[in-house]
Every structure is written in structure tokens, then in C-alpha cells.
Design an enzyme around this catalytic site. Sequence first.
Site: not given
Length: 82
Positions: A25-27
Site C-alpha cells: 500500500p502507498k500511504l
Amino acid sequence: MSFIAVMLLEKSEHAFNDSEYIFEPKLDGIRMIASKINGKTTLWTRHKNQITTWFPELSDVPVPDDVILEGELVYGDFKTDI
């Protein structure tokens, strides 16, 4: 304690591919260093700015003394139902 530089992105010629991971995931947040030395918490940005007063709620995080954490500080209202 003096400033310790954070890890930064590295360029790669190939996309990340590992059978042990389904996705990454890209946070987005604030890249920072958090240290707790002699009971005192200090927060730094990657540009050497001390931001401890921005997040007073992090001064009581239950981590042992003499620890340095590096990562992305992210806030979100994440849903657990998938």
C-alpha cells in the site's frame, strides 16, 4: 541527541516483485525520525526540523527507552472491512 538522517527512496530499474507480498500500500504522510532517549521523545523531519511540539500525543507512546524509530507518520480513517 543530534540529528540522524532518514532513509530516502531509491530508484530501481525494475518493479518490486516478490511472491511473499500481495501488494504494497502507498500511504502518504510525514517522513520522520522519532527517538526516546532518557524518557524524552523527540521528533524530526527529514529536513532536520524538530517537530516534537506538532504531535504532543506521541510523547507518551509506550516504547522502551533508548530507541530510535524511522518511518512515515500517517493518519487515516482506515476501514477494516474488505
